[in-house]
Design a protein around this motif. Structure first.
Motif, PDB file in Angstrom:
ATOM      1  N   SER A   1      53.587  -0.878  51.481  1.00  0.00           N
ATOM      2  CA  SER A   1      54.042  -1.983  50.646  1.00  0.00           C
ATOM      3  C   SER A   1      54.609  -1.445  49.319  1.00  0.00           C
ATOM      4  CB  SER A   1      52.906  -2.951  50.389  1.00  0.00           C
ATOM      5  OG  SER A   1      51.809  -2.230  49.910  1.00  0.00           O
ATOM      6  N   TYR A   2      54.038  -0.341  48.831  1.00  0.00           N
ATOM      7  CA  TYR A   2      54.590   0.256  47.618  1.00  0.00           C
ATOM      8  C   TYR A   2      55.672   1.242  48.024  1.00  0.00           C
ATOM      9  CZ  TYR A   2      55.013   3.470  43.735  1.00  0.00           C
ATOM     10  OH  TYR A   2      55.514   4.274  42.751  1.00  0.00           O
ATOM     11  N   MET A   3      56.860   0.975  47.592  1.00  0.00           N
ATOM     12  CA  MET A   3      57.989   1.781  48.044  1.00  0.00           C
ATOM     13  C   MET A   3      58.603   2.561  46.904  1.00  0.00           C
ATOM     14  SD  MET A   3      58.556   1.317  51.147  1.00  0.00           S
ATOM     15  CE  MET A   3      59.093   0.267  52.419  1.00  0.00           C
ATOM     16  N   PRO A   4      58.163   3.779  46.676  1.00  0.00           N
ATOM     17  CA  PRO A   4      58.790   4.527  45.592  1.00  0.00           C
ATOM     18  C   PRO A   4      60.254   4.804  45.919  1.00  0.00           C
ATOM     19  CG  PRO A   4      57.305   5.927  46.852  1.00  0.00           C
ATOM     20  CD  PRO A   4      57.237   4.580  47.464  1.00  0.00           C
ATOM     21  N   GLN A   5      61.088   4.566  44.956  1.00  0.00           N
ATOM     22  CA  GLN A   5      62.506   4.867  45.149  1.00  0.00           C
ATOM     23  C   GLN A   5      62.867   5.985  44.196  1.00  0.00           C
ATOM     24  OE1 GLN A   5      65.400   1.968  45.473  1.00  0.00           O
ATOM     25  NE2 GLN A   5      64.399   1.048  47.213  1.00  0.00           N
ATOM     26  N   GLN A   6      63.667   6.875  44.634  1.00  0.00           N
ATOM     27  CA  GLN A   6      64.101   7.940  43.732  1.00  0.00           C
ATOM     28  C   GLN A   6      65.478   8.438  44.161  1.00  0.00           C
ATOM     29  OE1 GLN A   6      62.170  11.797  44.259  1.00  0.00           O
ATOM     30  NE2 GLN A   6      60.891  10.948  45.871  1.00  0.00           N
ATOM     31  N   ILE A   7      66.171   8.977  43.171  1.00  0.00           N
ATOM     32  CA  ILE A   7      67.438   9.629  43.502  1.00  0.00           C
ATOM     33  C   ILE A   7      67.088  11.014  44.016  1.00  0.00           C
ATOM     34  CG2 ILE A   7      69.583  10.565  42.530  1.00  0.00           C
ATOM     35  CD1 ILE A   7      69.480   8.199  40.532  1.00  0.00           C
ATOM     36  N   VAL A   8      67.513  11.302  45.227  1.00  0.00           N
ATOM     37  CA  VAL A   8      67.140  12.586  45.835  1.00  0.00           C
ATOM     38  C   VAL A   8      68.339  13.522  45.820  1.00  0.00           C
ATOM     39  CG1 VAL A   8      66.239  13.724  47.908  1.00  0.00           C
ATOM     40  CG2 VAL A   8      65.483  11.404  47.335  1.00  0.00           C
ATOM     41  N   LYS A   9      68.226  14.553  45.015  1.00  0.00           N
ATOM     42  CA  LYS A   9      69.277  15.581  44.955  1.00  0.00           C
ATOM     43  C   LYS A   9      68.819  16.798  45.734  1.00  0.00           C
ATOM     44  CE  LYS A   9      72.086  13.564  41.986  1.00  0.00           C
ATOM     45  NZ  LYS A   9      73.443  13.187  42.260  1.00  0.00           N
ATOM     46  N   ARG A  10      69.761  17.470  46.346  1.00  0.00           N
ATOM     47  CA  ARG A  10      69.399  18.640  47.155  1.00  0.00           C
ATOM     48  C   ARG A  10      68.776  19.724  46.290  1.00  0.00           C
ATOM     49  NH1 ARG A  10      72.271  23.221  48.354  1.00  0.00           N
ATOM     50  NH2 ARG A  10      74.138  22.376  47.383  1.00  0.00           N
TER      51      ARG A  10
END
Ligand code: NAD
Length: 420
Positions: A21-30
């Motif tokens: 239910s808790y959905m961490p969102q992040q910008i994922v850079k290589r």
């Protein structure tokens, strides 16, 4: 480490894809360590799996009968994932995948194979296909027992087992001994040019020959021992269908790579795999009218193949030549062809003199190899990007981790805490 997630439904068992239910969102850079990516992009991985699924749906001959219950060992990336997709979307097969992947933890992303599996299970559920998975060490007894339980309770006896492990080490469950595989020549040192992947320079590399222990250890990891275990266990547990088949993957490749591949430590392991195929073939034929075969596949960019010295240069040249001749294939095209042209024709598959299926027929065509051999000595650091498709190799390699995939906006935050 063995996490099992395969809740069955009623009647038709379907493994659920769920998200916390808790959905961490992040910008994922290589992020890379040397050439290797140490993180993965979930959205890029999902697009890769979607593309492969689309490449199979409706693309197998209508009415061709295929396997119904398939176990894929090494199912989360490369040839194993492609095989699983070909079986599921090509023929509607129920699949159980076994793989060894790191799930997400906090804001640390999972491995690409984990996200591939999330995508596989999600797409399978949408299309009403049964999919179950075991994340753990396929060499262990615990994972084998879990597979037995799932097959017994949720699948009918298995009619196809694909063995597609590529692992750097193995713990033998009988003795606890840990074996590490080595990628080395045998007998004498091998010197050739290769791409220094970090810098993109052509350099000369010399690989010292393996000692007896390194040869034996590589055979223990990548040879046929564990495949025999799996098949004998499934046979004893009466979980193989009448006529059941099993296929393991091998590689032969061009003479340029023989000292490090075919005639090297890994080549010894593949010879052992072929011996196992022959023994298992006799056992399956006698007990079930089934068979065990080796499929010699084409060289493709995977996490495993990119780690073999000299091979990245070959993998940068080969597509240039094969594309010119309209012959190039990736893992999905190879595995689709394995099913449509070899396993599901309704007749015994065409085999070479050593009883192997040759999916590398196009790669090994004499005109293809002549062109690669002619280009090989011409490659220098200066012309690397014009003579070879090193840029394509890099893009494909990063693509394995979900980066540089068409259609993904890498500036957008994405959910990383995804589970299958
Ligand atoms: P890959 O690295 O893409 O996939 C390896 C798979 O094995 C993954 O699913 C991984 O999770 C799984 N795995 C590794 N260790 C495991 C363990 N201990 N327990 C459970 N799962 C484990 O590799 P690939 O290149 O697709 O190779 C698969 C097979 O195909 C190998 O036998 C390889 O020699 C053969 N092959 C590869 C090529 C090539 O060019 N890539 C060519 C011909 C044959």
């Amino acid at each position: 480490m063995a996490a099992l997630r395969c809740p069955g439904g009623q009647g038709r068992a379907v493994a659920l894809t769920y998200q916390t239910s808790y959905m961490p969102q992040q910008i994922v850079k290589r992020r890379s360590r040397g050439f290797i990516c140490v993180n993965a992009h979930p959205e890029g991985c999902r697009r890769n799996v979607e593309r492969w699924v689309a490449g199979v749906r409706g693309e197998v001959p209508a009415g061709q009968a295929g396997p119904k219950n398939v176990l894929v060992i090494g199912a989360s990336t490369g040839y194993g994932l492609a095989s699983r997709i070909a079986a599921a979307w090509g023929y509607g097969a129920k699949t159980l995948g076994v793989f060894f992947e790191r799930p997400p933890e906090g804001d640390k992303t999972a491995t690409a194979g984990h996200y591939n599996t999330v995508a596989f299970h999600s797409l399978a559920r949408n299309d009403g296909l049964f999919a179950a998975g075991i994340n753990g060490d396929a060499f262990s007894d615990a994972v084998k027992r879990q597979a037995v339980e799932i097959i017994r309770e949720q699948m009918a006896p298995v009619d196809l087992v694909i063995y597609s492990l590529a692992s750097p080490k193995r713990t033998d469950p009988r003795t606890g001994q840990v074996y590490n595989s080595a990628l080395k020549p045998i007998g004498q040192a091998f010197t050739n040019q290769t791409i220094e992947l970090d810098s993109g320079k052509i350099v000369s590399v010399t690989l010292q020959p393996a000692n007896e222990n390194e040869i034996a250890d590589t055979v223990a990891v990548m040879g046929g021992d564990d495949w025999r275990f799996w098949m004998n266990m499934l046979l004893e547990e009466k979980l193989l269908a009448e006529g059941a088949r099993t296929v393991a993957y091998s590689y032969i490749g061009p003479e340029i790579t023989w000292p490090i591949y075919r005639d090297g430590t890994i080549g010894q392991a593949k010879k052992d795999l072929e011996r196992a195929a022959s023994d298992l073939d006799a056992t399956l034929a006698k007990n079930l009218g089934g068979n065990a075969l080796v499929s010699v596949n084409k060289a493709v960019v995977t996490q495993a193949s990119a780690a073999i010295p000299v091979v990245p240069l070959y993998l940068s040249l080969l597509p240039v030549v094969m594309r010119r001749k309209n012959l190039d294939e990736g893992p999905l095209e190879q595995m689709r062809r394995l099913f449509t042209d070899f396993l599901c024709t309704g007749s015994p598959p065409k085999l070479d003199e050593a009883r192997r299926m040759r999916l590398d027929d196009r790669e090994m065509r004499s005109d293809v190899q002549a062109d690669v051999t002619a280009l090989w000595p011409q490659v220098t650091t200066e012309n690397l990007r014009s003579v070879t498709d090193f840029a394509g190799f890099q893009r494909e390699f990063r693509g394995l981790f979900g980066f540089e995939v068409d259609g993904v906006d890498y500036e957008q935050p994405t959910e990383t805490d995804l589970h299958w």
